[in-house]
Write a protein that holds these residues in place. Structure first.
Motif, PDB file in Angstrom:
ATOM      1  N   LYS A 157      22.278  44.523  33.696  1.00 22.94           N
ATOM      2  CA  LYS A 157      22.871  43.562  34.426  1.00 22.94           C
ATOM      3  C   LYS A 157      23.090  42.778  33.592  1.00 22.94           C
ATOM      4  CE  LYS A 157      20.189  43.082  39.323  1.00 22.94           C
ATOM      5  NZ  LYS A 157      19.494  41.775  39.186  1.00 22.94           N
TER       6      LYS A 157
ATOM      7  N   MET B 205      26.356  43.902  32.270  1.00 22.15           N
ATOM      8  CA  MET B 205      27.563  43.509  33.660  1.00 22.15           C
ATOM      9  C   MET B 205      27.497  42.840  34.191  1.00 22.15           C
ATOM     10  SD  MET B 205      28.541  46.963  33.825  1.00 22.15           S
ATOM     11  CE  MET B 205      29.575  46.487  35.273  1.00 22.15           C
ATOM     12  N   THR B 206      27.339  41.694  32.673  1.00 20.83           N
ATOM     13  CA  THR B 206      26.981  40.384  33.163  1.00 20.83           C
ATOM     14  C   THR B 206      26.070  39.397  34.736  1.00 20.83           C
ATOM     15  OG1 THR B 206      29.353  40.359  34.248  1.00 20.83           O
ATOM     16  CG2 THR B 206      29.323  40.020  31.600  1.00 20.83           C
ATOM     17  N   VAL B 207      25.863  40.150  34.781  1.00 22.69           N
ATOM     18  CA  VAL B 207      24.669  39.675  36.188  1.00 22.69           C
ATOM     19  C   VAL B 207      24.040  38.188  35.639  1.00 22.69           C
ATOM     20  CG1 VAL B 207      23.840  39.995  37.892  1.00 22.69           C
ATOM     21  CG2 VAL B 207      25.986  41.932  37.359  1.00 22.69           C
ATOM     22  N   VAL B 208      23.392  38.891  34.545  1.00 29.64           N
ATOM     23  CA  VAL B 208      22.396  37.966  34.419  1.00 29.64           C
ATOM     24  C   VAL B 208      22.767  37.516  32.539  1.00 29.64           C
ATOM     25  CG1 VAL B 208      19.987  38.339  33.509  1.00 29.64           C
ATOM     26  CG2 VAL B 208      20.454  38.966  35.603  1.00 29.64           C
ATOM     27  N   LYS B 209      22.343  36.192  32.716  1.00 27.61           N
ATOM     28  CA  LYS B 209      22.674  36.048  31.370  1.00 27.61           C
ATOM     29  C   LYS B 209      21.040  36.255  30.619  1.00 27.61           C
ATOM     30  CE  LYS B 209      26.538  33.987  33.226  1.00 27.61           C
ATOM     31  NZ  LYS B 209      27.746  33.776  32.536  1.00 27.61           N
TER      32      LYS B 209
ATOM     33  N   TYR C  39      30.316  50.418  37.466  1.00 32.20           N
ATOM     34  CA  TYR C  39      28.706  49.979  38.179  1.00 32.20           C
ATOM     35  C   TYR C  39      28.200  50.072  39.829  1.00 32.20           C
ATOM     36  CZ  TYR C  39      25.663  45.912  38.417  1.00 32.20           C
ATOM     37  OH  TYR C  39      24.148  45.875  38.557  1.00 32.20           O
TER      38      TYR C  39
ATOM     39  N   PRO D 171      25.033  48.929  41.194  1.00 31.29           N
ATOM     40  CA  PRO D 171      23.779  48.259  41.105  1.00 31.29           C
ATOM     41  C   PRO D 171      22.501  48.549  41.882  1.00 31.29           C
ATOM     42  CG  PRO D 171      25.407  46.711  42.941  1.00 31.29           C
ATOM     43  CD  PRO D 171      26.276  47.739  42.339  1.00 31.29           C
TER      44      PRO D 171
ATOM     45  N   ARG E  32      33.251  33.934  36.410  1.00 26.30           N
ATOM     46  CA  ARG E  32      32.859  33.080  37.121  1.00 26.30           C
ATOM     47  C   ARG E  32      32.821  32.323  38.020  1.00 26.30           C
ATOM     48  NH1 ARG E  32      26.599  34.317  37.621  1.00 26.30           N
ATOM     49  NH2 ARG E  32      26.504  35.900  36.628  1.00 26.30           N
TER      50      ARG E  32
ATOM     51  N   ASP F 178      21.842  33.435  37.406  1.00 24.16           N
ATOM     52  CA  ASP F 178      21.376  35.323  37.293  1.00 24.16           C
ATOM     53  C   ASP F 178      21.228  35.215  38.830  1.00 24.16           C
ATOM     54  OD1 ASP F 178      20.980  34.750  34.665  1.00 24.16           O
ATOM     55  OD2 ASP F 178      18.710  34.547  34.402  1.00 24.16           O
ATOM     56  N   PHE F 179      21.186  37.100  38.544  1.00 28.13           N
ATOM     57  CA  PHE F 179      21.144  37.512  39.813  1.00 28.13           C
ATOM     58  C   PHE F 179      20.664  38.366  40.051  1.00 28.13           C
ATOM     59  CE2 PHE F 179      25.671  35.051  40.605  1.00 28.13           C
ATOM     60  CZ  PHE F 179      24.953  34.649  41.679  1.00 28.13           C
TER      61      PHE F 179
ATOM     62  N   LEU G 119      35.037  45.093  30.549  1.00 25.98           N
ATOM     63  CA  LEU G 119      34.513  45.303  32.105  1.00 25.98           C
ATOM     64  C   LEU G 119      35.317  46.201  33.565  1.00 25.98           C
ATOM     65  CD1 LEU G 119      33.227  41.247  32.639  1.00 25.98           C
ATOM     66  CD2 LEU G 119      31.215  43.733  32.288  1.00 25.98           C
ATOM     67  N   ARG G 120      37.394  45.879  32.805  1.00 22.96           N
ATOM     68  CA  ARG G 120      37.826  46.434  33.829  1.00 22.96           C
ATOM     69  C   ARG G 120      37.834  48.037  33.495  1.00 22.96           C
ATOM     70  NH1 ARG G 120      44.823  44.716  33.037  1.00 22.96           N
ATOM     71  NH2 ARG G 120      44.641  46.219  34.846  1.00 22.96           N
TER      72      ARG G 120
ATOM     73  N   VAL H  64      30.591  39.976  40.499  1.00 18.61           N
ATOM     74  CA  VAL H  64      30.289  39.229  39.375  1.00 18.61           C
ATOM     75  C   VAL H  64      30.454  40.186  37.998  1.00 18.61           C
ATOM     76  CG1 VAL H  64      28.863  37.710  40.037  1.00 18.61           C
ATOM     77  CG2 VAL H  64      28.128  39.098  39.667  1.00 18.61           C
ATOM     78  N   SER H  65      30.324  41.103  38.181  1.00 19.00           N
ATOM     79  CA  SER H  65      30.565  42.329  36.788  1.00 19.00           C
ATOM     80  C   SER H  65      32.082  42.096  36.670  1.00 19.00           C
ATOM     81  CB  SER H  65      30.167  43.553  37.284  1.00 19.00           C
ATOM     82  OG  SER H  65      30.062  44.550  38.504  1.00 19.00           O
TER      83      SER H  65
ATOM     84  N   PRO I 231      36.394  42.088  35.830  1.00 22.07           N
ATOM     85  CA  PRO I 231      36.615  41.633  34.895  1.00 22.07           C
ATOM     86  C   PRO I 231      37.398  40.184  35.324  1.00 22.07           C
ATOM     87  CG  PRO I 231      37.583  43.508  35.760  1.00 22.07           C
ATOM     88  CD  PRO I 231      36.736  43.297  36.454  1.00 22.07           C
TER      89      PRO I 231
ATOM     90  N   ARG J  50      35.969  41.191  28.792  1.00 26.00           N
ATOM     91  CA  ARG J  50      36.872  40.801  29.874  1.00 26.00           C
ATOM     92  C   ARG J  50      37.612  42.649  29.876  1.00 26.00           C
ATOM     93  NH1 ARG J  50      38.716  36.082  32.065  1.00 26.00           N
ATOM     94  NH2 ARG J  50      36.371  34.929  31.894  1.00 26.00           N
TER      95      ARG J  50
END
Ligand SMILES: Nc1ncnc2c1ncn2[C@@H]1O[C@H](COP(=O)(O)OP(=O)(O)OP(=O)(O)O)[C@@H](O)[C@H]1O
Ligand SMILES: [Mg+2]
Lengths: 310, 323
Positions: free
Chosen positions: B56, B59-63, B87, B89, A117, A309-310, B82-83, A111-112, A114, B79
């Protein structure tokens, strides 16, 4: 490129499961069993003549009825092996695709990236369908070849069963992934999908019964309407075989069934009427309304996935 | 208003990041963090402080519940950026059915790295992380340390401008750790910005240019290592003879007296001199005055002990914006 990577990954994951190979073995075994059966004038032979069965249907091999063979292949073999056993195995095989993917520590990197989702979700979903496309292609191609080479009947329309089975599977897979997104559990996905599948079947059968058998229920307008509405909404899982039969040119079953005994006549006629009504359904309606259900459910699951959320 | 040039000055510029899980778990309560481009930044804090949550969110894993600021000069979740961000985790579990090479290729494809470069980078990074012989082995056969090295390689597949590593030395032996430190320095020399989460203090001390200490979802301290550690904790004054006679006077000035030893808390040179004057006035000789410096550990322990965590120390360039 991103979609391709997602598809390949889902496929790799399903290939890693034993069920993948089990399904291939089943396909090969069914094709092998079909090879052992031969149709000759006035008889059916098994295991290359070791055992024979006299029948009045095959009076002349050259005049062997294409629609009869199509009926055997589609209704007898494909529907049972692929439409029921195959789809059940596929549900089990693919149910883990989302929960394992969404595990903490596994989904983070994905999910990170580009990519939106919803696109990730869709890519993974299509990956599940690709697995079934592969299995259905193997099965249909093998049985298609046996029917052509061994039984001398080429059924080009039967090849359309490949997309039809994928479609049937997708009606159920959208349920499976929705459950997976909510509960993140493979077992829950399998169980709930099977329950939902049974209830889809139940709704369709119930509607047939109300329409053709228990016609007195129709006087209860609200009951009748809600059953009808429910049938309109749920994916028409049962109609896949009918469409496949129609497209492959299979004959109606009753042409080949022995005359029923007197006491069974009523049931027999009822079955024939239901069958005829189903064969008469417009595939555009059947597939279109089912897809509508699928798309709505998928959009909800995607929406939920996008906000997690993960 | 934040000017565009200022925006792009920072590698990471997070303003008022807040995250509440569910209804009540306040993981982050308004975090401000600035990381300069090309520096190694360490985020430090006790378990459950919210370090992973912050990463997170980046890295957009969590809002986030609320977040402002930029990463590489663009809004969070951009985007294109992010490219070019890598990352790693925390506690990753990679798909076991892939080989090391396939894993690198898959993740890089998701980051839109062209095929030829994926192949080249995978080869180079597997080699750099001592995994060449394992390239075509399924990763469920890897040891923990090997997985961690593969994870680091994975974070570098897209030749990132910014690398975010959550506990990068987790599971590595001392040699592996040193190797990772060397790798981080190599990356910095190439101009890569590095954001590191760790609770291994010595590790951060060895490589980080700047650190922030996160406690209970707030930044308790932030600054360069020397800014944080130069800052004296207390002065220890050793006298030649017993000072009990003037104990009351000294204590009135805020010093602690124990026979010949006097301890003065706080970084106040005037007070130190006043104490020395007093002692000398009484005819007692001063044998030694030692400033006792903070170590990162002292700072962390102190920050954790702070019940009311002070607002984050503003860093250079940050005051103007608030002013
Ligand atoms: N998915 C989640 N749902 C609910 N609460 C969460 C979730 N993830 C983290 N938390 C909570 O948020 C707080 C911060 O957790 P986080 O993982 O960010 O801490 P951390 O600083 O990385 O700790 P550690 O050093 O142990 O890795 C903790 O109280 C944790 O319980
Ligand atoms: Mg953490």
């Amino acid at each position: 490129m991103q979609y391709w990577a997602l598809l390949v990954d889902s496929f790799r994951e399903s290939r890693d499961r034993k069920i993948f190979w089990l399904m291939l073995v089943i396909s090969i075994m069914v094709a092998g069993a079909m090879l052992c059966v031969g149709f000759e004038p006035g008889k059916v032979t098994f295991l290359f003549g070791m055992w024979e069965h006299e029948t009045s249907y095959f009076t002349d091999v050259t005049g062997l009825k294409t629609d009869l063979i199509a009926g055997i292949v589609v209704d007898g073999i494909m529907d049972t092996v692929l439409g029921w056993i195959g789809v059940t195995l596929a549900i089990i095989a693919t149910a883990g695709l989302f929960p394992s993917w969404m595990e903490r520590g596994a989904i983070d990197v994905v999910v990170s990236k580009p990519i939106a989702r919803w696109e990730l979700f869709l890519g993974r979903y299509l990956g599940g369908l690709a697995f079934v496309l592969f299995q259905a292609t193997v099965f249909v191609l093998l049985t298609f070849l046996v029917a052509g080479v061994r039984w001398g009947t080429w059924l080009p329309g039967y090849l359309l069963a490949i997309p039809l089975v994928v479609l049937l599977f997708s009606y159920l897979y959208c349920v499976s992934v929705s459950v997976a997104v909510v509960f993140r559990s493979t077992v829950a996905a399998i169980l709930l999908t099977l329950v939902v599948w049974i209830s889809f079947t139940g709704v369709q059968t119930l509607d047939d019964l109300v329409t053709f058998k228990y016609t007195e229920w129709q006087e209860q307008r609200s009951v009748y309407r809600s059953v009808h509405l429910a049938r309109w909404i749920v994916p028409k899982t049962q109609d896949m075989t009918h469409i496949a039969k129609k497209w492959s040119g299979a004959a109606p079953v009753d042409e080949f069934l022995p005359e029923p005994a007197e006491e069974d006549r009523a049931n027999y006629e009822l079955a024939a009427r239901i069958e005829a009504a189903r064969m008469a359904l417009n595939p555009v309606y059947t597939i279109g309304s089912s897809l509508l259900f699928e798309v709505v459910l998928l959009i909800l699951a995607m929406w939920r996935f996008s906000r997690m959320d993960f | 208003m934040v000017g565009i040039t200022e925006m792009t000055n920072w590698g990471v510029d997070l303003i008022d990041v807040r995250k509440t899980y569910g209804r009540s778990i306040e993981a982050l309560r308004g975090v401000n963090i600035q990381v300069g481009r090309g520096e190694i930044f360490g985020l430090l804090g006790p378990n459950g402080a919210g370090k992973t949550t912050l990463v997170k969110i980046m890295m957009t894993v969590v809002k986030p519940t609320h977040a402002l600021g930029t990463i590489l000069g663009r809004p969070l979740g951009h985007r294109g950026k992010l490219r070019t961000t890598g990352y790693l985790p925390e506690d990753h579990c990679f798909p076991p059915y892939l080989t090391g090479f396939q894993l690198l290729d898959y993740y890089a494809a998701l980051a839109k790295v062209p095929r030829a470069r994926r192949k080249e980078n995978a080869k180079r990074l597997l080699d750099r992380m001592w995994l060449t012989q394992w390239a075509n082995v399924r990763i469920d056969k890897y040891s923990k340390g090997m997985l961690q090295r593969l994870g680091i390689a994975q974070a570098l597949m897209n030749d990132p401008e910014l690398v975010i590593l959550d506990e990068p030395t987790d599971g590595l032996d001392p040699v592996g750790r040193r190797d990772v430190r060397e790798l981080l320095l190599e990356l910095r020399n190439r101009g890569t910005t590095i954001f590191l989460n760790s609770h291994l203090l010595s590790e951060l001390e060895m490589v980080c240019d700047r650190v922030a200490i996160l406690v209970n979802g707030l930044v308790a301290r932030q600054g360069t290592l020397s800014e944080l550690t130069e800052h004296t904790l207390d002065y220890r004054i050793t006298l030649q003879s017993d000072a009990t006679a003037i104990k009351n006077k000294l204590e009135a000035m805020g010093a602690l007296v124990d026979g010949c030893a006097v301890k003065l808390t706080g970084d106040d040179t005037d007070k130190l001199n006043a104490v020395i004057d007093l002692v000398r006035g009484e005819g007692i000789l001063v044998q030694a005055v030692e400033p006792h410096h903070f170590t990162l550990e002292d700072i962390l322990v102190e920050a954790m002990g702070d019940q009311r965590i002070p607002p984050a120390r503003p860093v250079a360039g940050f005051e103007q914006r608030q002013g």
